[in-house]
Motif scaffolding. Structure first.
Motif, PDB file in Angstrom:
ATOM      1  N   TYR A 182       0.857  -1.191   0.000  1.00  0.00           N
ATOM      2  CA  TYR A 182       0.000   0.000   0.000  1.00  0.00           C
ATOM      3  C   TYR A 182       0.890   1.237   0.000  1.00  0.00           C
ATOM      4  CZ  TYR A 182      -3.746  -3.196   1.403  1.00  0.00           C
ATOM      5  OH  TYR A 182      -4.650  -4.236   1.459  1.00  0.00           O
ATOM      6  N   GLU A 183       0.547   2.188  -0.855  1.00  0.00           N
ATOM      7  CA  GLU A 183       1.306   3.433  -0.911  1.00  0.00           C
ATOM      8  C   GLU A 183       0.346   4.595  -1.139  1.00  0.00           C
ATOM      9  OE1 GLU A 183       5.509   4.948  -2.774  1.00  0.00           O
ATOM     10  OE2 GLU A 183       5.026   2.843  -2.442  1.00  0.00           O
ATOM     11  N   ASN A 184       0.534   5.653  -0.356  1.00  0.00           N
ATOM     12  CA  ASN A 184      -0.361   6.806  -0.397  1.00  0.00           C
ATOM     13  C   ASN A 184       0.180   7.882  -1.336  1.00  0.00           C
ATOM     14  OD1 ASN A 184      -2.098   5.682   1.563  1.00  0.00           O
ATOM     15  ND2 ASN A 184      -0.767   6.411   3.200  1.00  0.00           N
ATOM     16  N   PHE A 185      -0.749   8.551  -2.026  1.00  0.00           N
ATOM     17  CA  PHE A 185      -0.389   9.633  -2.932  1.00  0.00           C
ATOM     18  C   PHE A 185      -1.355  10.802  -2.740  1.00  0.00           C
ATOM     19  CE2 PHE A 185       1.369   5.897  -4.966  1.00  0.00           C
ATOM     20  CZ  PHE A 185       2.629   6.336  -5.361  1.00  0.00           C
ATOM     21  N   HIS A 186      -0.802  12.004  -2.838  1.00  0.00           N
ATOM     22  CA  HIS A 186      -1.597  13.236  -2.779  1.00  0.00           C
ATOM     23  C   HIS A 186      -1.267  14.022  -4.041  1.00  0.00           C
ATOM     24  CE1 HIS A 186      -2.374  12.387   1.489  1.00  0.00           C
ATOM     25  NE2 HIS A 186      -1.103  12.037   1.545  1.00  0.00           N
ATOM     26  N   PRO A 187      -2.189  14.095  -5.005  1.00  0.00           N
ATOM     27  CA  PRO A 187      -1.887  14.758  -6.275  1.00  0.00           C
ATOM     28  C   PRO A 187      -1.365  16.177  -6.088  1.00  0.00           C
ATOM     29  CG  PRO A 187      -3.940  13.560  -6.450  1.00  0.00           C
ATOM     30  CD  PRO A 187      -3.544  13.511  -5.003  1.00  0.00           C
ATOM     31  N   ARG A 188      -0.330  16.485  -6.845  1.00  0.00           N
ATOM     32  CA  ARG A 188       0.251  17.816  -6.836  1.00  0.00           C
ATOM     33  C   ARG A 188      -0.327  18.645  -7.979  1.00  0.00           C
ATOM     34  NH1 ARG A 188       6.477  16.173  -6.998  1.00  0.00           N
ATOM     35  NH2 ARG A 188       5.616  14.978  -8.752  1.00  0.00           N
ATOM     36  N   HIS A 189      -0.170  19.955  -7.870  1.00  0.00           N
ATOM     37  CA  HIS A 189      -0.714  20.833  -8.908  1.00  0.00           C
ATOM     38  C   HIS A 189      -0.140  20.503 -10.288  1.00  0.00           C
ATOM     39  CE1 HIS A 189      -1.841  23.111  -5.310  1.00  0.00           C
ATOM     40  NE2 HIS A 189      -2.747  23.708  -6.066  1.00  0.00           N
ATOM     41  N   SER A 190       1.099  20.090 -10.340  1.00  0.00           N
ATOM     42  CA  SER A 190       1.729  19.782 -11.627  1.00  0.00           C
ATOM     43  C   SER A 190       1.201  18.490 -12.245  1.00  0.00           C
ATOM     44  CB  SER A 190       3.249  19.662 -11.441  1.00  0.00           C
ATOM     45  OG  SER A 190       3.560  18.619 -10.531  1.00  0.00           O
TER      46      SER A 190
ATOM     47  N   TYR B  78      -8.701  21.271 -15.425  1.00  0.00           N
ATOM     48  CA  TYR B  78      -9.934  21.128 -14.660  1.00  0.00           C
ATOM     49  C   TYR B  78      -9.695  20.535 -13.272  1.00  0.00           C
ATOM     50  CZ  TYR B  78     -11.646  21.865 -19.356  1.00  0.00           C
ATOM     51  OH  TYR B  78     -11.867  22.401 -20.610  1.00  0.00           O
ATOM     52  N   GLY B  79      -8.432  20.299 -12.935  1.00  0.00           N
ATOM     53  CA  GLY B  79      -8.101  19.788 -11.614  1.00  0.00           C
ATOM     54  C   GLY B  79      -8.133  18.280 -11.490  1.00  0.00           C
ATOM     55  N   TYR B  80      -8.214  17.589 -12.620  1.00  0.00           N
ATOM     56  CA  TYR B  80      -8.231  16.125 -12.592  1.00  0.00           C
ATOM     57  C   TYR B  80      -6.837  15.568 -12.910  1.00  0.00           C
ATOM     58  CZ  TYR B  80     -13.288  16.622 -12.581  1.00  0.00           C
ATOM     59  OH  TYR B  80     -14.568  16.958 -12.254  1.00  0.00           O
TER      60      TYR B  80
ATOM     61  N   LEU C 133      -0.430  -2.990 -20.071  1.00  0.00           N
ATOM     62  CA  LEU C 133      -1.139  -2.411 -18.935  1.00  0.00           C
ATOM     63  C   LEU C 133      -2.571  -2.121 -19.355  1.00  0.00           C
ATOM     64  CD1 LEU C 133      -1.107  -0.973 -16.074  1.00  0.00           C
ATOM     65  CD2 LEU C 133      -0.531   1.113 -17.334  1.00  0.00           C
ATOM     66  N   LYS C 134      -3.520  -2.500 -18.508  1.00  0.00           N
ATOM     67  CA  LYS C 134      -4.931  -2.203 -18.787  1.00  0.00           C
ATOM     68  C   LYS C 134      -5.591  -1.699 -17.508  1.00  0.00           C
ATOM     69  CE  LYS C 134      -9.029  -4.039 -21.123  1.00  0.00           C
ATOM     70  NZ  LYS C 134      -9.578  -5.179 -21.905  1.00  0.00           N
ATOM     71  N   LEU C 135      -6.235  -0.523 -17.609  1.00  0.00           N
ATOM     72  CA  LEU C 135      -6.838   0.125 -16.453  1.00  0.00           C
ATOM     73  C   LEU C 135      -8.290   0.482 -16.726  1.00  0.00           C
ATOM     74  CD1 LEU C 135      -4.019   2.688 -15.575  1.00  0.00           C
ATOM     75  CD2 LEU C 135      -4.437   0.476 -14.469  1.00  0.00           C
ATOM     76  N   LYS C 136      -9.094   0.427 -15.683  1.00  0.00           N
ATOM     77  CA  LYS C 136     -10.502   0.846 -15.713  1.00  0.00           C
ATOM     78  C   LYS C 136     -10.688   1.942 -14.670  1.00  0.00           C
ATOM     79  CE  LYS C 136     -15.023   0.510 -16.468  1.00  0.00           C
ATOM     80  NZ  LYS C 136     -15.645   0.883 -17.754  1.00  0.00           N
ATOM     81  N   PHE C 137     -11.277   3.069 -15.084  1.00  0.00           N
ATOM     82  CA  PHE C 137     -11.514   4.206 -14.199  1.00  0.00           C
ATOM     83  C   PHE C 137     -13.000   4.286 -13.856  1.00  0.00           C
ATOM     84  CE2 PHE C 137      -7.590   5.094 -16.287  1.00  0.00           C
ATOM     85  CZ  PHE C 137      -6.848   5.900 -15.439  1.00  0.00           C
ATOM     86  N   GLU C 138     -13.325   4.110 -12.589  1.00  0.00           N
ATOM     87  CA  GLU C 138     -14.706   4.293 -12.144  1.00  0.00           C
ATOM     88  C   GLU C 138     -15.009   5.775 -11.938  1.00  0.00           C
ATOM     89  OE1 GLU C 138     -16.764   1.982 -12.201  1.00  0.00           O
ATOM     90  OE2 GLU C 138     -15.596   0.145 -12.100  1.00  0.00           O
ATOM     91  N   GLU C 139     -14.002   6.527 -11.489  1.00  0.00           N
ATOM     92  CA  GLU C 139     -14.118   7.968 -11.297  1.00  0.00           C
ATOM     93  C   GLU C 139     -12.788   8.615 -11.610  1.00  0.00           C
ATOM     94  OE1 GLU C 139     -15.601   9.459  -7.585  1.00  0.00           O
ATOM     95  OE2 GLU C 139     -17.188   7.952  -7.453  1.00  0.00           O
ATOM     96  N   LYS C 140     -12.824   9.914 -11.877  1.00  0.00           N
ATOM     97  CA  LYS C 140     -11.592  10.662 -12.092  1.00  0.00           C
ATOM     98  C   LYS C 140     -10.945  10.996 -10.747  1.00  0.00           C
ATOM     99  CE  LYS C 140     -14.277  13.320 -14.527  1.00  0.00           C
ATOM    100  NZ  LYS C 140     -14.893  14.384 -15.354  1.00  0.00           N
ATOM    101  N   LEU C 141      -9.640  10.917 -10.688  1.00  0.00           N
ATOM    102  CA  LEU C 141      -8.906  11.377  -9.518  1.00  0.00           C
ATOM    103  C   LEU C 141      -8.730  12.889  -9.629  1.00  0.00           C
ATOM    104  CD1 LEU C 141      -6.092   8.643  -9.377  1.00  0.00           C
ATOM    105  CD2 LEU C 141      -8.468   8.517  -8.583  1.00  0.00           C
ATOM    106  N   LYS C 142      -8.664  13.571  -8.499  1.00  0.00           N
ATOM    107  CA  LYS C 142      -8.627  15.033  -8.568  1.00  0.00           C
ATOM    108  C   LYS C 142      -7.699  15.645  -7.538  1.00  0.00           C
ATOM    109  CE  LYS C 142     -12.916  15.265  -5.880  1.00  0.00           C
ATOM    110  NZ  LYS C 142     -14.334  15.671  -5.897  1.00  0.00           N
ATOM    111  N   LEU C 143      -7.325  16.882  -7.795  1.00  0.00           N
ATOM    112  CA  LEU C 143      -6.491  17.646  -6.883  1.00  0.00           C
ATOM    113  C   LEU C 143      -7.198  17.774  -5.536  1.00  0.00           C
ATOM    114  CD1 LEU C 143      -3.876  19.382  -6.686  1.00  0.00           C
ATOM    115  CD2 LEU C 143      -5.302  21.357  -7.288  1.00  0.00           C
ATOM    116  N   GLY C 144      -6.453  17.593  -4.460  1.00  0.00           N
ATOM    117  CA  GLY C 144      -7.032  17.659  -3.121  1.00  0.00           C
ATOM    118  C   GLY C 144      -7.442  16.306  -2.584  1.00  0.00           C
ATOM    119  N   GLY C 145      -7.499  15.293  -3.453  1.00  0.00           N
ATOM    120  CA  GLY C 145      -7.852  13.953  -3.005  1.00  0.00           C
ATOM    121  C   GLY C 145      -6.681  13.263  -2.318  1.00  0.00           C
ATOM    122  N   GLN C 146      -7.006  12.279  -1.541  1.00  0.00           N
ATOM    123  CA  GLN C 146      -6.000  11.437  -0.895  1.00  0.00           C
ATOM    124  C   GLN C 146      -6.245  10.008  -1.370  1.00  0.00           C
ATOM    125  OE1 GLN C 146      -5.793  12.031   3.367  1.00  0.00           O
ATOM    126  NE2 GLN C 146      -6.332  14.190   3.186  1.00  0.00           N
TER     127      GLN C 146
END
Length: 248
Positions: free
Chosen positions: A9-17, A22-24, A64-77
């Motif tokens: 398990y590894e935690n990420f906090h999206p950065r502005h860059s 749109y912040g995604y 690599l194959k990925l499925k996105f249920e929702e978009k990740l966004k700035l401010g999320g953990q």
């Protein structure tokens, strides 16, 4: 001695860059998260960079194959959960899940990796050349097979959407174009077609040949409704194929 962990398990906090206008979180940044978690877990399992350098081997991501249920966004953990699943002949498979702070899965997928001899670039059988892996048969396997992609004729015949020269800043520890950089090219090719920022619902990338600094890469793409296909060509080789769907 560090505890060996079957699941990482590894935690990420999206950065502005790492986010778009749109912040995604951009597709490239998602691949960066996955690669970082996979590399750290491989090190924990005894088959990471220190093992590779000592034994003149290297990991390369093949599919690599990925499925996105929702978009990740700035401010999320977000937390990346990852674990090796099994060996498929020359491939070693690894699963991924990205969950939010409520532990709700938002992204999941599978990846196939090749273990290469660093001097000859020949594939090695993982089962015969790696330390014992943990048994994760109780964990979900999202895509047991990740097939080849056969692009539509339009991909082969039409002019590329753009051509770019690979720069030194895009090169990784394996001394070739980093996998996440291909995601940026797919993003840009699809954006050029739809004339807006794309957000992906599903994406598959098959990495076919390494791209080195100074090489020129031409990227073509085709979109039909919400389904896209893309490919990259350079130095007389097909470098990657990609396919998937975008969100409306």
């Amino acid at each position: 001695m560090e505890e060996i962990k079957a699941v990482w398990y590894e935690n990420f906090h999206p950065r502005h860059s790492e986010v778009d206008a749109y912040g995604y979180v951009k597709l490239k940044a998602v691949l960066d998260y996955l690669q970082e978690a996979a590399a750290n877990h491989a090190d924990n399992l005894g088959c990471g960079m220190r093992f590779l350098l000592a034994n003149k081997k290297m990991w390369v991501l093949s599919r690599l194959k990925l499925k996105f249920e929702e978009k990740l966004k700035l401010g999320g953990q977000y937390t990346v959960k990852t674990y090796p699943m099994n060996f498929k002949k020359l491939f070693a498979s690894r699963e991924f899940v990205i969950s939010d702070s409520r532990n709700i899965p938002l992204v999941y997928g599978s990846s196939f990796w090749l273990l290469l001899a660093a001097d000859t670039m020949r594939p090695l059988r993982p089962a015969e050349n790696l330390p014992d892996f943990p048994d994760n048969s109780d964990q979900p396997e999202f895509y047991s097979e990740i097939d080849k992609i056969s692009p539509a004729p339009e991909i082969i015949t039409e002019n590329p959407i753009f051509t770019t020269t690979i720069r030194d800043s895009q090169i990784d520890l394996n001394r070739h174009l980093n996998n996440a950089e291909y995601a940026s090219m797919i993003h840009d090719a699809v954006a050029e077609i739809i004339k807006r920022t794309p957000h992906f619902a599903e994406v598959q990338i098959n990495f076919l040949a390494a791209t080195k600094p100074g090489e020129t890469l031409s990227v073509a793409a085709h979109l039909e409704q919400l389904h896209f296909e893309a490919a990259g060509f350079g130095s007389g080789q097909t470098k990657f194929h990609a396919a998937g769907t975008i969100m409306e």
